[in-house]
Design a protein around this motif. Sequence first.
Motif, PDB file in Angstrom:
ATOM      1  N   ASN A   1      58.720  50.364  48.571  1.00 52.35           N
ATOM      2  CA  ASN A   1      58.200  49.060  48.110  1.00 52.35           C
ATOM      3  C   ASN A   1      59.326  48.082  47.822  1.00 52.35           C
ATOM      4  O   ASN A   1      59.186  47.194  46.993  1.00 52.35           O
ATOM      5  CB  ASN A   1      57.381  49.246  46.819  1.00 52.35           C
ATOM      6  CG  ASN A   1      56.231  50.197  47.028  1.00 52.35           C
ATOM      7  OD1 ASN A   1      55.515  50.092  48.033  1.00 52.35           O
ATOM      8  ND2 ASN A   1      56.065  51.138  46.115  1.00 52.35           N
ATOM      9  N   GLY A   2      60.448  48.252  48.485  1.00 54.58           N
ATOM     10  CA  GLY A   2      61.635  47.463  48.159  1.00 54.58           C
ATOM     11  C   GLY A   2      62.362  48.109  46.994  1.00 54.58           C
ATOM     12  O   GLY A   2      61.904  49.110  46.431  1.00 54.58           O
ATOM     13  N   GLY A   3      63.501  47.547  46.630  1.00 53.24           N
ATOM     14  CA  GLY A   3      64.254  48.153  45.534  1.00 53.24           C
ATOM     15  C   GLY A   3      65.499  47.361  45.221  1.00 53.24           C
ATOM     16  O   GLY A   3      65.772  46.309  45.823  1.00 53.24           O
ATOM     17  N   SER A   4      66.254  47.896  44.268  1.00 53.64           N
ATOM     18  CA  SER A   4      67.483  47.223  43.840  1.00 53.64           C
ATOM     19  C   SER A   4      68.563  48.260  43.572  1.00 53.64           C
ATOM     20  O   SER A   4      68.343  49.218  42.826  1.00 53.64           O
ATOM     21  CB  SER A   4      67.187  46.408  42.569  1.00 53.64           C
ATOM     22  OG  SER A   4      68.357  45.743  42.133  1.00 53.64           O
ATOM     23  N   LEU A   5      69.711  48.062  44.210  1.00 55.58           N
ATOM     24  CA  LEU A   5      70.864  48.944  44.007  1.00 55.58           C
ATOM     25  C   LEU A   5      71.943  48.149  43.281  1.00 55.58           C
ATOM     26  O   LEU A   5      72.229  47.007  43.660  1.00 55.58           O
ATOM     27  CB  LEU A   5      71.421  49.426  45.355  1.00 55.58           C
ATOM     28  CG  LEU A   5      70.468  50.207  46.263  1.00 55.58           C
ATOM     29  CD1 LEU A   5      71.105  50.406  47.648  1.00 55.58           C
ATOM     30  CD2 LEU A   5      70.156  51.564  45.647  1.00 55.58           C
ATOM     31  N   LEU A   6      72.538  48.773  42.282  1.00 56.72           N
ATOM     32  CA  LEU A   6      73.544  48.060  41.479  1.00 56.72           C
ATOM     33  C   LEU A   6      74.776  48.934  41.311  1.00 56.72           C
ATOM     34  O   LEU A   6      74.661  50.122  40.964  1.00 56.72           O
ATOM     35  CB  LEU A   6      72.958  47.746  40.091  1.00 56.72           C
ATOM     36  CG  LEU A   6      73.881  47.027  39.102  1.00 56.72           C
ATOM     37  CD1 LEU A   6      74.200  45.610  39.581  1.00 56.72           C
ATOM     38  CD2 LEU A   6      73.239  46.980  37.722  1.00 56.72           C
ATOM     39  N   THR A   7      75.962  48.347  41.546  1.00 62.29           N
ATOM     40  CA  THR A   7      77.192  49.079  41.275  1.00 62.29           C
ATOM     41  C   THR A   7      78.055  48.284  40.307  1.00 62.29           C
ATOM     42  O   THR A   7      77.751  47.133  39.984  1.00 62.29           O
ATOM     43  CB  THR A   7      77.945  49.425  42.576  1.00 62.29           C
ATOM     44  OG1 THR A   7      79.036  50.316  42.269  1.00 62.29           O
ATOM     45  CG2 THR A   7      78.502  48.184  43.263  1.00 62.29           C
ATOM     46  N   LEU A   8      79.125  48.900  39.839  1.00 61.81           N
ATOM     47  CA  LEU A   8      80.017  48.287  38.856  1.00 61.81           C
ATOM     48  C   LEU A   8      81.392  48.083  39.462  1.00 61.81           C
ATOM     49  O   LEU A   8      81.965  49.017  40.031  1.00 61.81           O
ATOM     50  CB  LEU A   8      80.140  49.203  37.633  1.00 61.81           C
ATOM     51  CG  LEU A   8      79.198  48.957  36.464  1.00 61.81           C
ATOM     52  CD1 LEU A   8      79.439  47.577  35.836  1.00 61.81           C
ATOM     53  CD2 LEU A   8      77.742  49.088  36.845  1.00 61.81           C
ATOM     54  N   THR A   9      81.927  46.859  39.317  1.00 60.62           N
ATOM     55  CA  THR A   9      83.248  46.591  39.853  1.00 60.62           C
ATOM     56  C   THR A   9      84.085  45.876  38.798  1.00 60.62           C
ATOM     57  O   THR A   9      83.650  45.670  37.669  1.00 60.62           O
ATOM     58  CB  THR A   9      83.137  45.786  41.170  1.00 60.62           C
ATOM     59  OG1 THR A   9      84.447  45.643  41.729  1.00 60.62           O
ATOM     60  CG2 THR A   9      82.523  44.401  40.956  1.00 60.62           C
ATOM     61  N   TYR A  10      85.317  45.505  39.200  1.00 63.07           N
ATOM     62  CA  TYR A  10      86.233  44.847  38.262  1.00 63.07           C
ATOM     63  C   TYR A  10      87.051  43.799  39.016  1.00 63.07           C
ATOM     64  O   TYR A  10      87.340  43.965  40.214  1.00 63.07           O
ATOM     65  CB  TYR A  10      87.154  45.910  37.615  1.00 63.07           C
ATOM     66  CG  TYR A  10      88.155  45.317  36.667  1.00 63.07           C
ATOM     67  CD1 TYR A  10      87.736  44.620  35.530  1.00 63.07           C
ATOM     68  CD2 TYR A  10      89.525  45.410  36.911  1.00 63.07           C
ATOM     69  CE1 TYR A  10      88.656  44.042  34.669  1.00 63.07           C
ATOM     70  CE2 TYR A  10      90.453  44.848  36.045  1.00 63.07           C
ATOM     71  CZ  TYR A  10      90.002  44.160  34.928  1.00 63.07           C
ATOM     72  OH  TYR A  10      90.911  43.587  34.082  1.00 63.07           O
ATOM     73  N   GLY A  11      87.444  42.751  38.317  1.00 66.53           N
ATOM     74  CA  GLY A  11      88.163  41.630  38.926  1.00 66.53           C
ATOM     75  C   GLY A  11      89.493  41.988  39.571  1.00 66.53           C
ATOM     76  O   GLY A  11      90.040  41.178  40.337  1.00 66.53           O
TER      77      GLY A  11
END
Length: 269
Positions: free
Chosen positions: A138-148
């Motif tokens: 049904n669709g979705g959302s993937l999230l990751t963590l990064t840094y400057g």
Amino acid sequence: MSGIMSGKRGLIMGVANSNSIAWGIAKTLHEHGAELAFTYQGDALGKRVKPLAESVGASLILPCDVSDFETVKSAFDILKDEWGTLDFVVHAIGFSNKNELKGRYVDATTRENFIQTMVISAYSFTEVAQCAAPLMTNGGSLLTLTYGGSTRVMPNYNVMGVAKAALEASVRYLANDLGPDGIRVNAISAGPMRTLAGAGIGDARAMFAHQQRNAPLQRTVTQEEVGGSGLYLLSDLSGGVTGEIHFVDSGYNITSMPRPEQLKSVDDK
Ligand SMILES: NC(=O)c1ccc[n+]([C@@H]2O[C@H](COP(=O)([O-])OP(=O)(O)OC[C@H]3O[C@@H](n4cnc5c(N)ncnc54)[C@H](O)[C@@H]3O)[C@@H](O)[C@H]2O)c1
């Protein structure tokens, strides 16, 4: 709270303890009605993760070491059997040999650790997307963590900066590939936070203090603030947002030089 995540199920990857960024996001998602599953890296961390996960009602708490793809696959196989579908994933995973996170990048970086850092901190997100996407019917959302440190040089961040650059490029390629399936892919670029991984970077205290003195908000960010941005990116509130690197860093990324009063104290020495 809002109930905005009610009926949504997601996997949280990267809790080591209660200071973890992933835990901050998990708590916020739980408060807003999400049903959560967790992975943990190895039995030692599992002992810390299980009580935390249980405190937010999770019953699926699965081992997963992203340096071994079989363990990633088996975690998603279990999710498929238990839940059938998935709405979101938080990938908050990074690792590099801390002996190489100090001194000059040119001197410190070995081939072996370059590869290991890239696989764990960047490529693993692509494998997670490969496993998660078929469950996001049904669709979705993937999230990751990064840094400057991905786009600007931060002393001692070294090979992690190179890996974060690859991770951020992956966000854009994955967003473009998975967009037609209604799957969004984004990253939060967090300012320095006191976590296990954060402590592995040389002169972490100095980074912290520099941020407090020179970010527009003149402070570092809290777990709750990263949690709030995570909620936004994982919920339908951000339905039109994909491929984005979203800074949660007290505005530090917009600055180009220390505040004059900071320079003055250097001049005075
Ligand atoms: N702390 C900071 O200042 C900061 C700032 C910006 C981005 N980040 C990123 O946030 C993410 C989470 O880090 P954190 O600061 O919450 O620290 P943390 O130590 O709490 O979390 C890092 C997690 O990575 C996991 N991990 C490492 N190698 C793994 C492997 N082979 N398989 C599975 N899991 C593995 C660890 O188990 C741990 O749960 C990382 O990607 C980090 O680079 C941290």
